[in-house]
Scaffold this motif. Structure first.
Motif, PDB file in Angstrom:
ATOM      1  N   ASP A  15     -21.598  26.208  14.523  1.00 36.86           N
ATOM      2  CA  ASP A  15     -22.574  25.292  13.984  1.00 36.86           C
ATOM      3  C   ASP A  15     -22.436  25.070  12.384  1.00 36.86           C
ATOM      4  N   ALA A  16     -23.049  24.389  11.858  1.00 34.48           N
ATOM      5  CA  ALA A  16     -22.732  23.995  10.404  1.00 34.48           C
ATOM      6  C   ALA A  16     -22.777  25.278   9.521  1.00 34.48           C
ATOM      7  N   GLY A  17     -21.922  25.639   8.816  1.00 31.29           N
ATOM      8  CA  GLY A  17     -21.705  27.106   7.980  1.00 31.29           C
ATOM      9  C   GLY A  17     -20.546  27.959   8.388  1.00 31.29           C
ATOM     10  N   GLY A  18     -20.136  27.574   9.472  1.00 28.95           N
ATOM     11  CA  GLY A  18     -18.817  28.270  10.063  1.00 28.95           C
ATOM     12  C   GLY A  18     -19.090  29.596  10.297  1.00 28.95           C
ATOM     13  N   LYS A  19     -18.051  30.408  10.917  1.00 29.42           N
ATOM     14  CA  LYS A  19     -18.001  31.694  11.521  1.00 29.42           C
ATOM     15  C   LYS A  19     -18.118  32.681  10.301  1.00 29.42           C
ATOM     16  N   GLN A  20     -17.718  32.357   8.959  1.00 27.78           N
ATOM     17  CA  GLN A  20     -17.895  33.372   8.121  1.00 27.78           C
ATOM     18  C   GLN A  20     -19.179  33.323   7.336  1.00 27.78           C
ATOM     19  N   ASP A  21     -20.231  32.633   7.720  1.00 24.01           N
ATOM     20  CA  ASP A  21     -21.750  32.599   7.179  1.00 24.01           C
ATOM     21  C   ASP A  21     -22.514  33.898   6.672  1.00 24.01           C
ATOM     22  N   ARG A  22     -21.851  35.120   7.458  1.00 21.56           N
ATOM     23  CA  ARG A  22     -22.293  36.529   7.319  1.00 21.56           C
ATOM     24  C   ARG A  22     -23.793  36.462   7.871  1.00 21.56           C
ATOM     25  N   SER A  23     -24.111  35.477   8.915  1.00 18.16           N
ATOM     26  CA  SER A  23     -25.243  35.358   9.480  1.00 18.16           C
ATOM     27  C   SER A  23     -25.235  34.834  11.150  1.00 18.16           C
ATOM     28  N   PHE A  24     -25.818  33.897  11.283  1.00 14.82           N
ATOM     29  CA  PHE A  24     -25.764  33.334  12.644  1.00 14.82           C
ATOM     30  C   PHE A  24     -24.748  33.111  13.316  1.00 14.82           C
ATOM     31  N   ASN A  25     -23.662  32.365  12.818  1.00 16.23           N
ATOM     32  CA  ASN A  25     -22.422  31.955  13.163  1.00 16.23           C
ATOM     33  C   ASN A  25     -21.472  33.217  13.370  1.00 16.23           C
ATOM     34  N   GLN A  26     -21.363  34.149  12.333  1.00 13.79           N
ATOM     35  CA  GLN A  26     -20.705  35.134  12.218  1.00 13.79           C
ATOM     36  C   GLN A  26     -21.157  35.998  13.349  1.00 13.79           C
ATOM     37  N   SER A  27     -22.201  36.385  13.552  1.00 12.86           N
ATOM     38  CA  SER A  27     -22.869  37.217  14.517  1.00 12.86           C
ATOM     39  C   SER A  27     -22.428  36.705  15.881  1.00 12.86           C
ATOM     40  N   THR A  28     -22.497  35.633  16.187  1.00 14.18           N
ATOM     41  CA  THR A  28     -21.903  35.003  17.537  1.00 14.18           C
ATOM     42  C   THR A  28     -20.627  35.369  17.455  1.00 14.18           C
ATOM     43  N   PHE A  29     -19.578  35.184  16.552  1.00 15.53           N
ATOM     44  CA  PHE A  29     -18.169  35.430  16.621  1.00 15.53           C
ATOM     45  C   PHE A  29     -17.974  36.852  16.917  1.00 15.53           C
TER      46      PHE A  29
ATOM     47  N   VAL B 206     -31.153  37.943   7.551  1.00 10.77           N
ATOM     48  CA  VAL B 206     -31.613  37.214   8.876  1.00 10.77           C
ATOM     49  C   VAL B 206     -30.184  37.304   9.716  1.00 10.77           C
ATOM     50  N   ASP B 207     -30.692  37.125  10.957  1.00 15.56           N
ATOM     51  CA  ASP B 207     -29.777  37.070  12.096  1.00 15.56           C
ATOM     52  C   ASP B 207     -28.851  38.394  12.115  1.00 15.56           C
ATOM     53  N   ALA B 208     -27.910  38.647  11.573  1.00 13.89           N
ATOM     54  CA  ALA B 208     -26.859  39.771  11.323  1.00 13.89           C
ATOM     55  C   ALA B 208     -27.772  40.720  10.280  1.00 13.89           C
ATOM     56  N   ASN B 209     -27.171  42.025  10.422  1.00 12.12           N
ATOM     57  CA  ASN B 209     -27.567  43.196   9.667  1.00 12.12           C
ATOM     58  C   ASN B 209     -26.963  42.688   8.110  1.00 12.12           C
ATOM     59  N   GLN B 210     -27.580  42.171   7.358  1.00 12.86           N
ATOM     60  CA  GLN B 210     -27.171  41.774   5.960  1.00 12.86           C
ATOM     61  C   GLN B 210     -27.462  42.975   4.748  1.00 12.86           C
ATOM     62  N   ASN B 211     -28.062  43.989   5.194  1.00  9.43           N
ATOM     63  CA  ASN B 211     -28.447  45.106   4.321  1.00  9.43           C
ATOM     64  C   ASN B 211     -27.345  45.117   3.296  1.00  9.43           C
ATOM     65  N   TYR B 212     -26.162  45.400   3.846  1.00 14.45           N
ATOM     66  CA  TYR B 212     -25.187  45.827   2.807  1.00 14.45           C
ATOM     67  C   TYR B 212     -24.894  44.830   1.647  1.00 14.45           C
ATOM     68  N   LEU B 213     -25.226  43.527   1.827  1.00 15.30           N
ATOM     69  CA  LEU B 213     -25.014  42.552   0.610  1.00 15.30           C
ATOM     70  C   LEU B 213     -26.004  42.790  -0.415  1.00 15.30           C
ATOM     71  N   GLY B 214     -26.841  43.740  -0.285  1.00 17.39           N
ATOM     72  CA  GLY B 214     -27.781  43.962  -1.544  1.00 17.39           C
ATOM     73  C   GLY B 214     -27.299  45.362  -2.109  1.00 17.39           C
ATOM     74  N   ASP B 215     -26.009  45.791  -1.969  1.00  9.03           N
ATOM     75  CA  ASP B 215     -25.529  47.093  -2.544  1.00  9.03           C
ATOM     76  C   ASP B 215     -24.621  46.499  -3.501  1.00  9.03           C
ATOM     77  N   THR B 216     -25.154  46.739  -4.832  1.00  9.55           N
ATOM     78  CA  THR B 216     -24.530  45.772  -5.965  1.00  9.55           C
ATOM     79  C   THR B 216     -23.326  47.092  -6.508  1.00  9.55           C
ATOM     80  N   ASP B 217     -23.529  48.529  -6.340  1.00 13.11           N
ATOM     81  CA  ASP B 217     -22.618  49.213  -6.938  1.00 13.11           C
ATOM     82  C   ASP B 217     -21.903  50.162  -5.859  1.00 13.11           C
ATOM     83  N   ARG B 218     -21.930  49.413  -4.751  1.00 15.18           N
ATOM     84  CA  ARG B 218     -21.165  50.414  -3.391  1.00 15.18           C
ATOM     85  C   ARG B 218     -21.720  51.651  -3.304  1.00 15.18           C
ATOM     86  N   ASN B 219     -22.965  51.974  -3.772  1.00 18.09           N
ATOM     87  CA  ASN B 219     -23.549  53.398  -3.525  1.00 18.09           C
ATOM     88  C   ASN B 219     -24.933  53.209  -2.953  1.00 18.09           C
TER      89      ASN B 219
END
Length: 380
Positions: free
Chosen positions: A35-49, A284-297
């Motif tokens: 779909d639009a956004g491609g397989k690296q959208d970190r969400s719907f398409n990437q989860s499918t991939f 949404v869709d995939a687990n995006q929790n890691y995206l909010g980790d600003t200091d890798r901790n």
């Protein structure tokens, strides 16, 4: 008999395809049309991939993918997969349904699937629709947001303004409002959409603009159900970090300090001194929790409070498995709370953010939804 051929990258527009010159005649081949956004959208398409890649590893199938430069190319990519005698062709997203339905009618020896829609109204013997009860999972993350908002204002940023995303919106709104009522506060749910065309799935700039606007209205937790446009919401919360009391609009004030005991990272402490509260996104869709980790901790404040899991990865894995083992069934397959097709993410990144008391209430609500005693709205 299926043809054993060499598929050119130029002919299919395929990305990340290895070993094209050695296709085994008896090996199951799966084609993914994204779909639009491609397989690296970190969400719907990437989860499918990722679900397809897991199936490739577990079952030894070959997976090829097609990322259209624009929506008009999707039909040709799907048709090419079918012409080459692929065993299964998956259309990722409702926009691929017309092309999948047409191909399924013409290529009856090929199996087809559509994620988020039902090809041929469920009447084609070689096609299946993989659909989800997104409103159920969205209710749970809405309840979490409503329970933990420090301003009593939460936001929703949708991608394309269509009935499918209204399910996310309405579930989230109902969950947040139930939590506000439980807290005895008069809360507010802000709702905006990126657009009305498929371009709405891939416009992070607009997503960031909408998040900025909602924040100025007092929203401190924003749910992004917008594909790659949601990355703009993520960028906003990481850059904004917090709301300051002096920035709150008229009629909005801090009603709690729910994250006072959560360790903060150094840049947050520097930027958010004084009377402030953190801002968050709901993924949404995939687990995006890691995206909010600003200091890798993961032991410090994370700006994604949770993610609504829509298990398109599992649906993709399951339909590939069914073709591999011969159990494929046409019609419709539905994924909801009752079969773990939707849910929310709890991991090291956000476990310090959600108190056990809130998790206990969410668990009760989940069972009520599964039993049918709690009805979650799915449409406006």
């Amino acid at each position: 008999m299926k043809k054993s051929v060499v598929l050119g990258i130029a002919a299919l527009g395929l990305a990340s395809v290895a070993g094209l010159a050695a296709l085994a005649q008896n090996q199951v081949r799966v084609g993914l049309a994204f779909d639009a956004g491609g397989k690296q959208d970190r969400s719907f398409n990437q989860s499918t991939f990722e679900g397809a890649q897991r199936a490739a590893k577990d079952f030894g199938v070959q997976v090829f993918d097609f990322e259209p430069a624009d929506p008009s190319q999707v039909g040709s990519g799907i048709r090419k997969f079918a012409e080459e005698g692929f065993d299964l062709v998956i259309g990722v997203g409702f926009a691929n349904n017309p092309a999948i339905t047409q191909a399924a009618k013409e290529f009856t020896d090929v199996k087809f699937a559509v994620i988020d829609d039902v090809p041929g109204e469920g009447k084609l013997p070689n096609a299946v629709g993989l659909v989800f009860r997104e409103h159920e999972g969205s209710f749970l993350v809405g309840y979490i947001a409503g329970s933990l908002s420090n301003t009593g204002v939460v936001g929703f940023v949708g991608g394309m303004d269509i009935p499918l995303i209204h399910k996310f919106e309405q579930g989230y709104k109902a969950g947040a409002e139930r939590a506000f009522a439980a807290r005895g506060i008069k809360g507010k749910v802000l709702i905006n959409y990126v657009g009305t065309t498929p371009a709405a799935w891939n416009d992070p700039g607009k997503g960031k603009e909408l998040a900025t606007s909602q924040s100025r209205q007092g929203a401190d937790i924003i749910y992004a159900a917008a594909g790659a446009s949601g990355l703009g919401v993520k960028d906003f919360v990481l850059q904004k970090r917090c709301l300051k009391a002096s920035e709150l609009p008229a009629g909005v004030k801090f009603v709690s300090d729910n994250f006072k005991g959560v360790a903060k990272y150094a840049a947050y402490n520097q930027a958010c001194a004084g009377n402030t509260r953190p801002v968050f996104m709901v993924g949404v869709d995939a687990n995006q929790n890691y995206l909010g980790d600003t200091d890798r901790n993961p032991n410090t404040l994370n700006h994604v409070i949770t993610s609504m899991l829509k298990r398109v990865d599992q649906a993709t894995y399951s339909v590939i498995k069914s073709v591999k083992d011969g159990s494929f069934k046409s019609g419709v397959q539905e994924f909801g709370l009752s079969n773990n097709g939707v849910g929310f993410a709890l991991d090291d990144y956000n476990k310090a953010l959600i108190p056990q008391a809130v998790l206990n209430r969410v668990a009760t609500l989940r069972q009520q939804i599964i039993s049918g005693s709690l009805k979650v709205p799915s449409a406006r």
